[in-house]
Design a protein around this motif. Structure first.
Motif, PDB file in Angstrom:
ATOM      1  N   SER A 188      -6.840  -6.299  -5.297  1.00  0.00           N
ATOM      2  CA  SER A 188      -6.307  -5.432  -4.239  1.00  0.00           C
ATOM      3  C   SER A 188      -5.740  -4.138  -4.802  1.00  0.00           C
ATOM      4  O   SER A 188      -5.850  -3.078  -4.170  1.00  0.00           O
ATOM      5  CB  SER A 188      -5.262  -6.185  -3.410  1.00  0.00           C
ATOM      6  OG  SER A 188      -4.155  -6.609  -4.183  1.00  0.00           O
ATOM      7  N   VAL A 215      -7.146  -0.610  -3.333  1.00  0.00           N
ATOM      8  CA  VAL A 215      -6.251   0.300  -2.613  1.00  0.00           C
ATOM      9  C   VAL A 215      -6.049   1.599  -3.378  1.00  0.00           C
ATOM     10  O   VAL A 215      -6.016   2.683  -2.786  1.00  0.00           O
ATOM     11  CB  VAL A 215      -4.914  -0.404  -2.308  1.00  0.00           C
ATOM     12  CG1 VAL A 215      -3.921   0.568  -1.676  1.00  0.00           C
ATOM     13  CG2 VAL A 215      -5.137  -1.591  -1.369  1.00  0.00           C
ATOM     14  N   ARG A 233       0.826  -1.208   0.000  1.00  0.00           N
ATOM     15  CA  ARG A 233       0.000   0.000   0.000  1.00  0.00           C
ATOM     16  C   ARG A 233       0.863   1.262   0.000  1.00  0.00           C
ATOM     17  O   ARG A 233       0.627   2.198   0.747  1.00  0.00           O
ATOM     18  CB  ARG A 233      -0.950  -0.038   1.210  1.00  0.00           C
ATOM     19  CG  ARG A 233      -1.830  -1.286   1.217  1.00  0.00           C
ATOM     20  CD  ARG A 233      -2.728  -1.374   2.423  1.00  0.00           C
ATOM     21  NE  ARG A 233      -2.015  -1.405   3.689  1.00  0.00           N
ATOM     22  CZ  ARG A 233      -1.427  -2.489   4.206  1.00  0.00           C
ATOM     23  NH1 ARG A 233      -1.440  -3.644   3.541  1.00  0.00           N
ATOM     24  NH2 ARG A 233      -0.810  -2.420   5.370  1.00  0.00           N
ATOM     25  N   ALA A 280      -6.036   3.927   2.956  1.00  0.00           N
ATOM     26  CA  ALA A 280      -5.446   2.587   2.958  1.00  0.00           C
ATOM     27  C   ALA A 280      -4.624   2.324   4.214  1.00  0.00           C
ATOM     28  O   ALA A 280      -4.358   1.169   4.552  1.00  0.00           O
ATOM     29  CB  ALA A 280      -4.578   2.399   1.718  1.00  0.00           C
TER      30      ALA A 280
END
Length: 264
Positions: A159, A163, A123, A171
């Motif tokens: 994902s 994100v 992230r 996030a």
């Protein structure tokens, strides 16, 4: 009674501490689906086998005759196969896909159904854009899945989309611990940073946030159980819940035989 079993194999982003695996086993499987999490922090396609963890997994897979509904093994690697992690890294062009092929062959020989997962995204952001540093490994997994006709859960793609849609600040809530104020300030400006050398670093009144380098992924993703700290890789409860639900949804789509024993 037609019970089934699912075995989780992979690194810390799947493991009991820091991964989506515990939430998946706790909240997304019905009573007739046994769920065994054998993922371990810091492992790659190389050292998971070299240390003997895959041998333990194979013992779980060889119980297939006792499970009329079948035994499935979910395999997710990539983070620790990247360069810069001595004793773990593998060659992307040859060793990494070859290792995956061997896992698939041996799982099938043990009587289980292998399912490949692309790696969960980190992230980290730069100028508001998610840094997709795992894309080549995700693509290699997709190619092996297509080549060997293996079900694929594209966790990486799901994902990444989730994100990026949240942005760097939102996030942050998926981490194991709260970020430092310096990290929040940097994320608000669009670029994530690692922890400052000391938590005592404070920006001068009205001045810019001190310049701190991006997270060192090799240091933040050590061998063994991750410590409970803020980083852009591991998951706290909210992150585990979020991504476990995605895995369950994709698994139901890609492996219809499991659908009746999966809880959205």
């Amino acid at each position: 009674m037609r019970a089934s079993k699912v075995v989780l194999v992979g690194d810390s982003t799947t493991a009991v501490q820091g991964g989506w695996g515990p939430a998946f086993c706790a909240d997304h499987v019905a009573s007739f689906l046994a769920c065994v999490n054998l993922a371990r922090g810091g492992r790659s396609t190389y050292n998971y086998r070299a240390e003997g963890s895959w041998d333990i997994a194979l013992q779980e897979l060889r119980t297939a005759p006792a499970y009329a509904g079948g035994v499935y093994v979910l395999i997710q690697f990539g983070h620790n196969d990247q360069p810069g992690k001595p004793g773990r890294s593998t060659d992307l062009a040859g060793e990494f896909p070859d290792n995956l092929r061997r896992y698939v062959r041996e799982a099938r020989a043990a009587g289980a159904v292998p399912v490949l997962l692309t790696p969960l995204t980190r992230r980290q952001f730069k100028d508001g854009q998610l840094i997709d540093d795992l894309a080549p490994w995700a693509e290699a997994i997709r190619k092996v899945a297509a080549e060997l006709d293996v079900p694929l859960v594209d966790l990486h793609a799901r994902s990444i989309a989730a994100v990026q849609g949240m942005g760097p600040v939102q996030a942050m809530r998926f981490a194991q611990a709260r970020p430092l104020s310096e990290q929040v300030a940097a994320a608000q400006a669009g670029t994530t940073i690692g922890a400052p050398p000391t938590a005592q670093v404070v920006a001068p009144a009205g001045g810019p946030v001190p310049r701190v380098a991006a997270q060192d992924n090799a240091a933040a993703e050590p061998m063994g159980t991750p410590k409970v700290a803020f980083d852009y890789t591991h998951l706290g409860r909210e992150g585990a819940d979020f991504f476990a639900a995605i895995v369950a949804d994709e698994l139901a789509r890609q492996v219809p035989a499991l659908r009746r024993n999966l809880i959205p």
